[in-house]
Write an enzyme that holds these catalytic residues in place. Structure first.
Site, short mmCIF file in Angstrom:
data_model
loop_
_atom_site.label_atom_id
_atom_site.label_comp_id
_atom_site.label_asym_id
_atom_site.label_seq_id
_atom_site.Cartn_x
_atom_site.Cartn_y
_atom_site.Cartn_z
N HIS A 1 0.86 -1.18 0.00
CA HIS A 1 0.00 0.00 0.00
C HIS A 1 0.90 1.23 0.00
CE1 HIS A 1 -3.38 2.63 0.84
NE2 HIS A 1 -2.73 3.12 1.87
N LYS B 1 -0.05 10.82 1.56
CA LYS B 1 0.77 10.26 0.48
C LYS B 1 0.30 10.73 -0.88
CE LYS B 1 -0.10 6.02 1.70
NZ LYS B 1 -0.92 6.29 2.89
N ASP C 1 -1.94 4.04 -4.46
CA ASP C 1 -2.69 3.21 -3.52
C ASP C 1 -2.19 1.78 -3.46
OD1 ASP C 1 -4.58 2.80 -1.53
OD2 ASP C 1 -6.06 2.07 -2.95
N ARG D 1 18.82 13.82 12.30
CA ARG D 1 19.03 15.18 11.85
C ARG D 1 20.29 15.35 11.00
NH1 ARG D 1 17.99 19.32 16.74
NH2 ARG D 1 18.07 20.72 14.96
#
Length: 329
Positions: A147, A168, A186, A253
């Site tokens: 998915h 998304k 999808d 980071r």
């Protein structure tokens, strides 16, 4: 291998064009078109036609070119059909004649009796072999359904994953708006090719270039943005997992560590990107795509930054800057 059994009829009915087309037509043995092809490979049955059947790879597609055809003509001129009958005693999935070669009625009659389909192609043997093996590599490749949304960003195939509603499709839509291409939305079908690369495409070619946008509904990307905004398939080179921003989670980071995700036995680079209002996700993903291209060229920005910091510290300039700072007093 595909979940559905792959038969000789499936091979004949493949909708292939251009340099993938096999130019196949059935010239005999139609009653055996339901025979299953279980081994994605080709065999040239020259030794078998001469009477040597030890280690005969009968489970493969049997390919007969000019050499085998000439030997068949010799057998038929000598009225020696026993070897041919012996050939069809094995459960051969199908026989293919290349170069538009046409066997005589005796051969076709034996094949018909054995319920073995006989195909003909106008391709040369080497070209046909190359194309058929490429087709088999695609059909029999290990596959799974995921998915997500697959997009092509600066030539990098990026699979966007995450919980439902995280954004998304909206992110992919903005990427398409910025000139990138949609592969599938999808439901993405992934294939492992040659054991070292993952190819992705829509699980249904009729709906793969449609996109569901909450509040807007279903939209057709190719109709709205043109055929230049879509592509049929793309290698997955980066997985981006979108997730809602978690204040308690520590996010990377610097990017000096490489995280991967295993898909069908292949490790694909993975990025976890937190989503919150104010973050421009399309620009971040574009930067991630360009950074991934740099990595493939041998340039790792985060590691170079880390090395430069270490060199700066070792040079003594860092201590001078620190102890000479007015803030220190």
């Amino acid at each position: 291998m595909s979940e559905k059994n792959f038969t000789a009829l499936d091979l004949l009915d493949l909708d292939l064009t251009g340099y993938d087309s096999l130019h196949l037509r059935c010239i005999g043995g139609r009653s055996g078109l339901s025979r299953e092809i279980t081994v994605p490979d080709i065999n040239r049955p020259g030794l078998a036609l001469s009477g040597f059947y030890e280690s005969f790879a009968y489970q493969r597609v049997q390919l007969l070119g000019r050499g085998e055809f000439a030997y068949l003509q010799k057998l038929q001129a000598e009225h020696n059909l026993e070897t041919i009958k012996r050939l069809f005693e094995f459960a051969i999935p199908c026989v293919v004649f290349t170069h538009n070669l046409m066997p005589d009625e005796g051969f076709l009659s034996i094949a018909e009796t054995a319920n073995c389909p006989v195909f003909q192609s106008d391709l040369e043997s080497s070209e046909f072999s190359t194309r058929l093996l490429r087709v088999f590599a695609n059909i029999f490749a290990p596959k799974k359904i995921m998915h997500g949304v697959l997009v092509d960003v600066y030539g990098i195939g990026i699979l966007l994953t995450g919980d439902s509603g995280v954004g998304k499709s909206e992110t992919a839509l903005e990427l398409v708006e910025r000139g990138h291409r949609l592969v599938a939305d999808d439901i993405v079908e992934l294939h492992c090719m040659n054991g070292n690369s993952i190819q992705g495409r829509g699980s249904n070619k009729f709906i793969s270039h449609h996109m569901e946008i909450r509040g807007l509904g279903i939209i057709n990307i190719s109709q709205l943005y043109g055929v230049g905004a879509i592509r049929e398939e793309k290698e997955v080179q980066l997985v981006v997992r979108l997730e809602a921003w978690n204040q308690e989670k520590v996010y990377d980071r610097l990017g000096t560590e490489t995280h991967t995700i295993d898909i069908l036995g292949v490790d694909i680079p993975l990025l976890e990107i937190p989503v919150k209002p104010g973050r421009n996700m399309p620009i971040i993903i574009e930067a991630a795509a360009m950074n991934e291209r740099l990595k493939s060229m041998g340039y790792f920005s985060a590691r170079e930054f880390n090395q430069n910091i270490l060199k700066w510290i070792e040079s003594g300039e860092a201590q001078t800057a620190y102890y000479g700072s007015e803030d220190f007093y």
